[in-house]
Structures are given as C-alpha cells and as structure tokens.
Design a protein around this motif. Structure first.
Motif, mmCIF file in Angstrom:
data_model
loop_
_atom_site.group_PDB
_atom_site.id
_atom_site.type_symbol
_atom_site.label_atom_id
_atom_site.label_comp_id
_atom_site.label_asym_id
_atom_site.label_seq_id
_atom_site.Cartn_x
_atom_site.Cartn_y
_atom_site.Cartn_z
ATOM 1 N N ILE A 189 0.838 -1.219 0.000
ATOM 2 C CA ILE A 189 0.000 0.000 0.000
ATOM 3 C C ILE A 189 0.867 1.261 0.000
ATOM 4 C CG2 ILE A 189 -0.361 0.132 2.519
ATOM 5 C CD1 ILE A 189 -3.355 0.985 1.676
ATOM 6 N N LYS A 190 2.056 1.188 0.624
ATOM 7 C CA LYS A 190 2.951 2.355 0.637
ATOM 8 C C LYS A 190 3.416 2.680 -0.786
ATOM 9 C CE LYS A 190 4.779 1.620 5.293
ATOM 10 N NZ LYS A 190 5.946 1.115 6.023
ATOM 11 N N TYR A 191 3.597 1.634 -1.595
ATOM 12 C CA TYR A 191 3.997 1.817 -2.999
ATOM 13 C C TYR A 191 2.919 2.628 -3.723
ATOM 14 C CZ TYR A 191 5.961 0.268 -7.543
ATOM 15 O OH TYR A 191 6.530 0.217 -8.798
ATOM 16 N N HIS A 192 1.663 2.294 -3.441
ATOM 17 C CA HIS A 192 0.537 3.015 -4.068
ATOM 18 C C HIS A 192 0.393 4.435 -3.509
ATOM 19 C CE1 HIS A 192 -1.022 -0.072 -6.644
ATOM 20 N NE2 HIS A 192 -1.051 -0.946 -5.664
ATOM 21 N N ILE A 193 0.703 4.608 -2.242
ATOM 22 C CA ILE A 193 0.597 5.960 -1.644
ATOM 23 C C ILE A 193 1.618 6.892 -2.304
ATOM 24 C CG2 ILE A 193 0.903 7.307 0.481
ATOM 25 C CD1 ILE A 193 -0.383 4.892 1.988
ATOM 26 N N HIS A 194 2.836 6.384 -2.535
ATOM 27 C CA HIS A 194 3.837 7.198 -3.257
ATOM 28 C C HIS A 194 3.322 7.551 -4.653
ATOM 29 C CE1 HIS A 194 7.064 7.226 -0.356
ATOM 30 N NE2 HIS A 194 7.081 5.905 -0.269
ATOM 31 N N ASP A 195 2.600 6.623 -5.251
ATOM 32 C CA ASP A 195 2.054 6.840 -6.595
ATOM 33 C C ASP A 195 0.992 7.937 -6.597
ATOM 34 O OD1 ASP A 195 0.888 6.467 -9.256
ATOM 35 O OD2 ASP A 195 -0.621 5.228 -8.270
ATOM 36 N N ILE A 196 -0.007 7.807 -5.721
ATOM 37 C CA ILE A 196 -1.127 8.773 -5.789
ATOM 38 C C ILE A 196 -0.697 10.178 -5.362
ATOM 39 C CG2 ILE A 196 -2.946 7.010 -5.640
ATOM 40 C CD1 ILE A 196 -3.357 7.751 -2.689
ATOM 41 N N ILE A 197 0.340 10.247 -4.481
ATOM 42 C CA ILE A 197 0.860 11.573 -4.100
ATOM 43 C C ILE A 197 1.660 12.154 -5.265
ATOM 44 C CG2 ILE A 197 2.468 12.822 -2.588
ATOM 45 C CD1 ILE A 197 1.695 10.870 -0.328
ATOM 46 N N GLY A 198 2.575 11.360 -5.813
ATOM 47 C CA GLY A 198 3.444 11.831 -6.901
ATOM 48 C C GLY A 198 2.681 12.183 -8.158
ATOM 49 N N ALA A 199 1.599 11.441 -8.427
ATOM 50 C CA ALA A 199 0.796 11.712 -9.629
ATOM 51 C C ALA A 199 -0.231 12.817 -9.378
ATOM 52 C CB ALA A 199 0.087 10.435 -10.074
ATOM 53 N N GLU A 200 -0.209 13.368 -8.176
ATOM 54 C CA GLU A 200 -1.108 14.466 -7.769
ATOM 55 C C GLU A 200 -2.578 14.089 -7.894
ATOM 56 O OE1 GLU A 200 0.232 17.942 -9.922
ATOM 57 O OE2 GLU A 200 2.055 18.085 -8.712
ATOM 58 N N LEU A 201 -2.879 12.826 -7.553
ATOM 59 C CA LEU A 201 -4.275 12.377 -7.523
ATOM 60 C C LEU A 201 -4.885 12.703 -6.164
ATOM 61 C CD1 LEU A 201 -3.666 8.932 -9.255
ATOM 62 C CD2 LEU A 201 -4.632 10.985 -10.300
ATOM 63 N N VAL A 202 -3.998 12.976 -5.199
ATOM 64 C CA VAL A 202 -4.432 13.466 -3.880
ATOM 65 C C VAL A 202 -3.602 14.694 -3.538
ATOM 66 C CG1 VAL A 202 -5.193 11.231 -2.951
ATOM 67 C CG2 VAL A 202 -2.813 11.913 -2.671
ATOM 68 N N GLU A 203 -4.160 15.509 -2.688
ATOM 69 C CA GLU A 203 -3.469 16.709 -2.224
ATOM 70 C C GLU A 203 -2.929 16.396 -0.840
ATOM 71 O OE1 GLU A 203 -4.854 21.323 -1.362
ATOM 72 O OE2 GLU A 203 -6.326 19.864 -2.067
ATOM 73 N N CYS A 204 -1.714 16.826 -0.536
ATOM 74 C CA CYS A 204 -1.133 16.604 0.802
ATOM 75 C C CYS A 204 -1.302 17.862 1.641
ATOM 76 C CB CYS A 204 0.353 16.283 0.690
ATOM 77 S SG CYS A 204 0.658 14.694 -0.047
ATOM 78 N N ILE A 205 -1.931 17.705 2.789
ATOM 79 C CA ILE A 205 -2.124 18.838 3.689
ATOM 80 C C ILE A 205 -1.471 18.495 5.028
ATOM 81 C CG2 ILE A 205 -3.872 20.250 4.892
ATOM 82 C CD1 ILE A 205 -5.684 19.093 2.352
ATOM 83 N N GLN A 206 -0.556 19.364 5.458
ATOM 84 C CA GLN A 206 0.119 19.101 6.738
ATOM 85 C C GLN A 206 -0.788 19.513 7.892
ATOM 86 O OE1 GLN A 206 2.725 17.260 6.503
ATOM 87 N NE2 GLN A 206 2.859 17.593 4.295
ATOM 88 N N THR A 207 -1.017 18.601 8.828
ATOM 89 C CA THR A 207 -1.834 18.903 10.014
ATOM 90 C C THR A 207 -1.041 18.502 11.257
ATOM 91 O OG1 THR A 207 -2.856 16.717 10.306
ATOM 92 C CG2 THR A 207 -3.869 18.169 8.661
ATOM 93 N N THR A 208 -1.556 18.865 12.410
ATOM 94 C CA THR A 208 -0.861 18.503 13.659
ATOM 95 C C THR A 208 -0.856 16.986 13.869
ATOM 96 O OG1 THR A 208 -2.958 18.969 14.753
ATOM 97 C CG2 THR A 208 -1.257 20.665 14.895
ATOM 98 N N SER A 209 -1.790 16.291 13.222
ATOM 99 C CA SER A 209 -1.850 14.824 13.364
ATOM 100 C C SER A 209 -1.040 14.102 12.289
ATOM 101 C CB SER A 209 -3.301 14.350 13.267
ATOM 102 O OG SER A 209 -4.145 15.130 14.058
ATOM 103 N N GLY A 210 -0.396 14.854 11.406
ATOM 104 C CA GLY A 210 0.366 14.233 10.316
ATOM 105 C C GLY A 210 -0.157 14.689 8.963
ATOM 106 N N THR A 211 0.320 14.049 7.906
ATOM 107 C CA THR A 211 -0.075 14.438 6.550
ATOM 108 C C THR A 211 -1.467 13.910 6.234
ATOM 109 O OG1 THR A 211 2.234 14.290 5.882
ATOM 110 C CG2 THR A 211 0.621 14.378 4.119
ATOM 111 N N LEU A 212 -2.330 14.839 5.787
ATOM 112 C CA LEU A 212 -3.683 14.466 5.393
ATOM 113 C C LEU A 212 -3.737 14.366 3.873
ATOM 114 C CD1 LEU A 212 -6.642 14.210 6.682
ATOM 115 C CD2 LEU A 212 -6.973 16.547 5.889
#
Length: 211
Positions: free
Chosen positions: A182-205
């Motif tokens: 699943i981590k392999y896929h998470i790198h994919d969806i972040i890198g391909a900009e299919l999800v937006e990364c938002i920094q929060t106090t609980s970690g990356t959203l």
C-alpha cells in the motif's frame, strides 16, 4: 524500490518504480528529473514507457534489468540476439524507443533479429517502424498497479470528506485488489497528484483531488 514485491512475480522482474513516485519524496521535481537524467546518462538507470498514461515512466536499474532479462532468456534460441542488444544498445541508453533506421544502420541489427527482440519482450511495437524499450513480462505488474491505484484511491474517496491521514491509510487492511504494498501506491497517488497533501498537527492528510 525496496517496496517492489519481487516475490509476487517469482523474482522474475527487476524492481520497478515510477518517476512520479519520486516526487512524493522530494518536492523539487526539477531536481528529481535532473538526478534521474544524470543516472540515465551514466548508464545506471533505464526509463520505460509502460503503456498507460503518457507521463507514466518506469525506472529500473540497468544491472537489475540485465540480470533478469538474461535469466529469462537462459536456454532460449533468442539469447544471442538479446545479449547483443544488452551489450550494444543498453550502455548509455537514454532512448525510450528506437526507429527501424537506427536499429538497422546504427546498431546493425537485421530484420529477423529485431523480430527476435520483440519475441523476447525487450522491445514492443510502438508503431510501424519503431519500438519501445520494454521490460519482458511486465504486463501483469502494470495490471496490478492500475488495479491497486484504483482501489487505494477508492479508500480515500470513501473516507469522510474525501480525506484520510496518510498514517491511517498505511494501516488500512487492503482487499485482494491491492497486490502491491500500500505504501507503494501511496507514493504513486501523491506523486501523480491524484491526492493533495495537507500538513496537520496529526500528520499528513491526503485529500482526493476531483479532476
């Protein structure tokens, strides 16, 4: 690359990552591209167009590619031609595809040798008179990758407000549709900009991007 599941493919494939996955590790895309190109120019890294999405470029270490291709060719009639290809074409290869003219005149392959290279899977037809450099037997990997991407994106979409903490997503139990880590896929969806990364106090959203 360590996230690539060698065992899933009976260790027959070299470890493959996508260039855009590297963007999830480093926000400066220009720097990533520059370093990838440097490694390609040195002949240490090969790049492939993996047949889905014009910007989905696979990266493989040259030595790993060579080892896996030779292991697969062991005892086959195409071995000699493939060895010639690995020795003549791969060193310093920065091409994603090759024209018939280049294969015949520059690398001195015959028509029948080109046919053997296609048969062995190191080349696939791009169009009449040109071929993509390819990874033999990588079709199953590509299928699992696309299927897994869809499933992991679906998990984000089904979460409240279409968003989920990255750490929570990593801990999620996956369905049989997710064959790769699943981590392999998470790198994919972040890198391909299919999800937006938002920094929060609980970690990356991770928030689903509606395109």
């Amino acid at each position: 690359m360590t996230l690539f599941p060698r065992k899933l493919f009976n260790d027959s494939l070299p470890q493959i990552v996508f260039k855009h996955q590297l963007y999830s590790l480093h926000s400066d895309k220009t720097l990533v591209d520059k370093q990838v190109n440097e490694l390609r120019d040195k002949g240490e890294l090969l790049m492939f167009q993996l047949g889905f999405g014009s910007d989905a470029f696979g990266l493989v270490f040259s030595e790993d590619y060579r080892t896996k291709v030779l292991a697969m060719e062991d005892g086959r009639s195409t071995l000699g031609t493939v060895e010639k290809f690995l020795d003549k074409v791969l060193p310093g290869c920065s091409d994603l595809s090759f024209s018939k003219d280049k294969m015949l005149k520059h690398f001195l392959f015959t028509d029948s040798e080109i046919t053997q290279l296609v048969k062995s899977g190191v080349l696939t037809v791009r169009d009449a008179g040109s071929w993509w450099l390819s990874i033999p037997n990588s079709g199953r990997f590509t299928k699992y990758f696309i299927q897994g991407r869809k499933a992991v994106l679906g998990m984000v979409k089904k979460s409240k407000y279409n968003e989920i903490l990255k750490n929570d997503l990593q801990e999620r139990r996956t369905t049989s549709h997710v064959k790769l880590d699943i981590k392999y896929h998470i790198h994919d969806i972040i890198g391909a900009e299919l999800v937006e990364c938002i920094q929060t106090t609980s970690g990356t959203l991770l928030r689903f991007v509606d395109t």
